[in-house]
Scaffold this motif. Structure first.
Motif, PDB file in Angstrom:
ATOM      1  N   THR A   3       0.838  -1.188   0.000  1.00 43.33           N
ATOM      2  CA  THR A   3       0.000   0.000   0.000  1.00 43.33           C
ATOM      3  C   THR A   3       0.875   1.242   0.000  1.00 43.33           C
ATOM      4  N   SER A   4       0.341   2.317  -0.552  1.00 40.79           N
ATOM      5  CA  SER A   4       1.090   3.569  -0.584  1.00 40.79           C
ATOM      6  C   SER A   4       1.136   4.170   0.812  1.00 40.79           C
ATOM      7  N   PRO A   5       2.240   4.838   1.144  1.00 41.71           N
ATOM      8  CA  PRO A   5       2.334   5.461   2.466  1.00 41.71           C
ATOM      9  C   PRO A   5       1.461   6.705   2.530  1.00 41.71           C
ATOM     10  N   PRO A   6       1.130   7.182   3.740  1.00 38.83           N
ATOM     11  CA  PRO A   6       0.393   8.444   3.849  1.00 38.83           C
ATOM     12  C   PRO A   6       1.152   9.563   3.145  1.00 38.83           C
ATOM     13  N   ARG A   7       0.415  10.587   2.718  1.00 42.50           N
ATOM     14  CA  ARG A   7       1.051  11.659   1.950  1.00 42.50           C
ATOM     15  C   ARG A   7       2.128  12.369   2.768  1.00 42.50           C
ATOM     16  N   TRP A   8       1.893  12.522   4.095  1.00 44.86           N
ATOM     17  CA  TRP A   8       2.891  13.204   4.921  1.00 44.86           C
ATOM     18  C   TRP A   8       4.196  12.402   4.964  1.00 44.86           C
ATOM     19  N   ALA A   9       4.065  11.066   4.947  1.00 45.59           N
ATOM     20  CA  ALA A   9       5.274  10.235   4.950  1.00 45.59           C
ATOM     21  C   ALA A   9       6.006  10.340   3.616  1.00 45.59           C
ATOM     22  N   ASP A  10       5.244  10.391   2.530  1.00 42.96           N
ATOM     23  CA  ASP A  10       5.869  10.472   1.208  1.00 42.96           C
ATOM     24  C   ASP A  10       6.560  11.817   1.003  1.00 42.96           C
ATOM     25  N   LEU A  11       5.940  12.892   1.495  1.00 41.84           N
ATOM     26  CA  LEU A  11       6.476  14.233   1.264  1.00 41.84           C
ATOM     27  C   LEU A  11       7.530  14.650   2.284  1.00 41.84           C
ATOM     28  N   ALA A  12       7.461  14.103   3.501  1.00 44.50           N
ATOM     29  CA  ALA A  12       8.349  14.591   4.557  1.00 44.50           C
ATOM     30  C   ALA A  12       9.226  13.498   5.173  1.00 44.50           C
ATOM     31  N   LEU A  13       8.608  12.396   5.615  1.00 44.35           N
ATOM     32  CA  LEU A  13       9.360  11.386   6.361  1.00 44.35           C
ATOM     33  C   LEU A  13      10.412  10.696   5.495  1.00 44.35           C
ATOM     34  N   ILE A  14      10.013  10.205   4.329  1.00 43.01           N
ATOM     35  CA  ILE A  14      10.960   9.470   3.479  1.00 43.01           C
ATOM     36  C   ILE A  14      12.113  10.361   3.023  1.00 43.01           C
ATOM     37  N   PRO A  15      11.855  11.597   2.524  1.00 43.89           N
ATOM     38  CA  PRO A  15      12.995  12.468   2.178  1.00 43.89           C
ATOM     39  C   PRO A  15      13.896  12.774   3.367  1.00 43.89           C
ATOM     40  N   ALA A  16      13.297  12.931   4.581  1.00 42.14           N
ATOM     41  CA  ALA A  16      14.102  13.236   5.765  1.00 42.14           C
ATOM     42  C   ALA A  16      15.011  12.062   6.122  1.00 42.14           C
ATOM     43  N   VAL A  17      14.487  10.844   6.044  1.00 35.81           N
ATOM     44  CA  VAL A  17      15.303   9.658   6.329  1.00 35.81           C
ATOM     45  C   VAL A  17      16.418   9.514   5.297  1.00 35.81           C
ATOM     46  N   ASN A  18      16.086   9.733   4.032  1.00 34.22           N
ATOM     47  CA  ASN A  18      17.109   9.653   2.986  1.00 34.22           C
ATOM     48  C   ASN A  18      18.196  10.706   3.186  1.00 34.22           C
ATOM     49  N   LEU A  19      17.798  11.901   3.569  1.00 35.72           N
ATOM     50  CA  LEU A  19      18.768  12.968   3.828  1.00 35.72           C
ATOM     51  C   LEU A  19      19.666  12.598   5.008  1.00 35.72           C
ATOM     52  N   LEU A  20      19.072  12.036   6.051  1.00 39.45           N
ATOM     53  CA  LEU A  20      19.859  11.621   7.211  1.00 39.45           C
ATOM     54  C   LEU A  20      20.885  10.559   6.823  1.00 39.45           C
ATOM     55  N   LEU A  21      20.473   9.592   6.009  1.00 42.90           N
ATOM     56  CA  LEU A  21      21.410   8.554   5.557  1.00 42.90           C
ATOM     57  C   LEU A  21      22.547   9.170   4.734  1.00 42.90           C
ATOM     58  N   ALA A  22      22.205  10.125   3.882  1.00 44.42           N
ATOM     59  CA  ALA A  22      23.240  10.783   3.070  1.00 44.42           C
ATOM     60  C   ALA A  22      24.246  11.504   3.959  1.00 44.42           C
ATOM     61  N   LEU A  23      23.747  12.180   4.998  1.00 46.20           N
ATOM     62  CA  LEU A  23      24.649  12.904   5.900  1.00 46.20           C
ATOM     63  C   LEU A  23      25.500  11.940   6.723  1.00 46.20           C
ATOM     64  N   LEU A  24      24.928  10.796   7.095  1.00 48.19           N
ATOM     65  CA  LEU A  24      25.701   9.808   7.840  1.00 48.19           C
ATOM     66  C   LEU A  24      26.843   9.254   6.985  1.00 48.19           C
ATOM     67  N   VAL A  25      26.548   8.946   5.732  1.00 48.90           N
ATOM     68  CA  VAL A  25      27.604   8.458   4.836  1.00 48.90           C
ATOM     69  C   VAL A  25      28.639   9.544   4.604  1.00 48.90           C
ATOM     70  N   ALA A  26      28.177  10.790   4.438  1.00 50.34           N
ATOM     71  CA  ALA A  26      29.117  11.899   4.274  1.00 50.34           C
ATOM     72  C   ALA A  26      29.984  12.056   5.516  1.00 50.34           C
ATOM     73  N   GLY A  27      29.381  11.817   6.700  1.00 51.83           N
ATOM     74  CA  GLY A  27      30.155  11.875   7.935  1.00 51.83           C
ATOM     75  C   GLY A  27      31.252  10.833   7.976  1.00 51.83           C
ATOM     76  N   LEU A  28      30.975   9.640   7.453  1.00 53.23           N
ATOM     77  CA  LEU A  28      32.009   8.612   7.384  1.00 53.23           C
ATOM     78  C   LEU A  28      33.158   9.043   6.470  1.00 53.23           C
ATOM     79  N   VAL A  29      32.812   9.705   5.376  1.00 57.62           N
ATOM     80  CA  VAL A  29      33.849  10.207   4.467  1.00 57.62           C
ATOM     81  C   VAL A  29      34.711  11.243   5.179  1.00 57.62           C
TER      82      VAL A  29
END
Length: 363
Positions: A3-29
């Motif tokens: 099922t599709s996630p709620p709109r708030w999760a699609d617009l805010a939660l998923i991008p925020a989690v992806n951004l956090l992962l990107a920053l964590l990987v950048a932190g390792l670099v």
């Protein structure tokens, strides 16, 4: 069943989690090159948001990315992937430059409407042919817009070297505009009402970018044309069944997309540089793709994503200055990681988040 996630999760939660992962990987670099990632984050944030100087530059960069992000988003809603915003922005710069060179001895209030029309017209015209080729000849817009980027670059080089260059100058750039073609800076406008802030290139075009975002929202979700664009983007057979002409919508969507890309010239050409230089666009058209993807092709999301990339650009400059081991190329790597996780690897977090939310809903 998925099922599709709620709109708030699609617009805010998923991008925020992806951004956090990107920053964590950048932190390792950052750790691998021997620097403190927490200190790097502190410098990134304070350099971009910790002073009126940093905020001004951050919003200046974000203004450009709003225009190019909206350009990509409008085409996307019609089922088109416009990779030509870079070239369309270059032609928009040419249009704004020609208006400013012709009218710069008048007043910016007279120059601005003509510059808006010229930037939009030149950018839209450069997007028209790729749209027409897909609509009438089946040439995929991704391929043609990439090709048009190269043609635009070659054309601009030729014009700056052979036509627009100041006679006797070795620099491939136009002459500097007279004051009549300068958009007011924000620090000047605020000083007029007694508010003192640092001098930055942030100018009136930032408000025009906000207006463009509002108009893009109204176009896509509150107009018949926007409905036809979204219908075509979801299903061409269904759109045809409903009486929508795909060829007409493809051409119109591409022209509007190119026009929005061309409007970024207001910020760079008329707002800060006050002349046309060889690398005025500076890759902003390609950054607009990432901004649109991260903003889920919604004007509100694009505003936030553009602000994030403005923070990365301005904060990255301060970070490279304070931490010499973190070069400008490293900042590009961090930006690339954000693009990677919010675009190409979006489904890496989407599926687990959808399952988690589904279990919570079932419980």
């Amino acid at each position: 069943m998925r099922t599709s996630p709620p709109r708030w999760a699609d617009l805010a939660l998923i991008p925020a989690v992806n951004l956090l992962l990107a920053l964590l990987v950048a932190g390792l670099v950052v750790i691998l090159i021997g620097e403190n990632p927490l200190r790097a984050v502190e410098l990134l944030v304070t350099g971009s948001l910790g002073s009126s100087y940093g905020i001004g530059f951050t919003l200046y960069y974000a203004t450009t990315f709003v225009f190019t992000g909206l350009s990509v988003a409008v085409a996307y809603h019609a089922g088109l992937f416009n990779i030509g915003s870079e070239g369309q922005a270059q032609l928009g710069c040419l249009g704004v430059t020609l208006v400013c060179l012709a009218l710069d001895r008048t007043h910016w209030l007279l120059v601005l409407p003509a510059a808006i029309l010229a930037g939009a017209a030149f950018g839209g015209a450069w997007a028209f042919l790729p749209g027409w080729l897909q609509a009438k000849r089946g040439s995929h817009v991704v391929i043609t817009t990439i090709m048009f980027n190269f043609i635009a670059s070659a054309l601009i080089v030729y014009l700056l070297v052979n036509t627009l260059k100041v006679p006797g100058s070795m620099s491939p750039e136009s002459r500097t505009f007279e004051a009549g073609a300068h958009l007011p800076f924000f620090h000047e406008m605020l000083a007029a009402i007694g508010i003192r802030v640092s001098r930055t290139p942030l100018n009136l075009s930032a408000l025009i970018a906000l207006l463009a975002a509002g108009l893009a929202w109204a176009l896509i979700w509150r107009s018949r044309l926007g409905y036809e664009m979204r219908a075509l983007g979801h299903s061409e057979p269904a759109a045809v069944y409903a009486g929508i002409d795909p060829a007409r919508i493809i051409v119109i969507a591409m022209v509007i997309s190119g026009a929005l890309a061309g409007l970024m010239a207001l910020n760079v050409i008329m707002g800060s540089q006050h002349r046309f230089v060889l690398d005025s666009v500076g890759g902003a058209g390609f950054v607009g793709i990432a901004v649109a993807l991260m903003g889920r092709n919604h004007p509100a999301g694009i505003l936030l994503a553009a602000l994030l990339f403005g923070i990365l650009y301005q904060g990255g400059s301060e970070l490279a200055f304070e931490m010499p081991d973190i070069s400008r190329d490293m900042i590009v790597v961090i930006q690339a990681l954000v693009i990677l996780f919010t675009g190409a690897l979006e489904n890496l977090t989407r599926a687990p988040i959808e399952r988690l939310l589904a279990r919570r809903g079932a419980g």
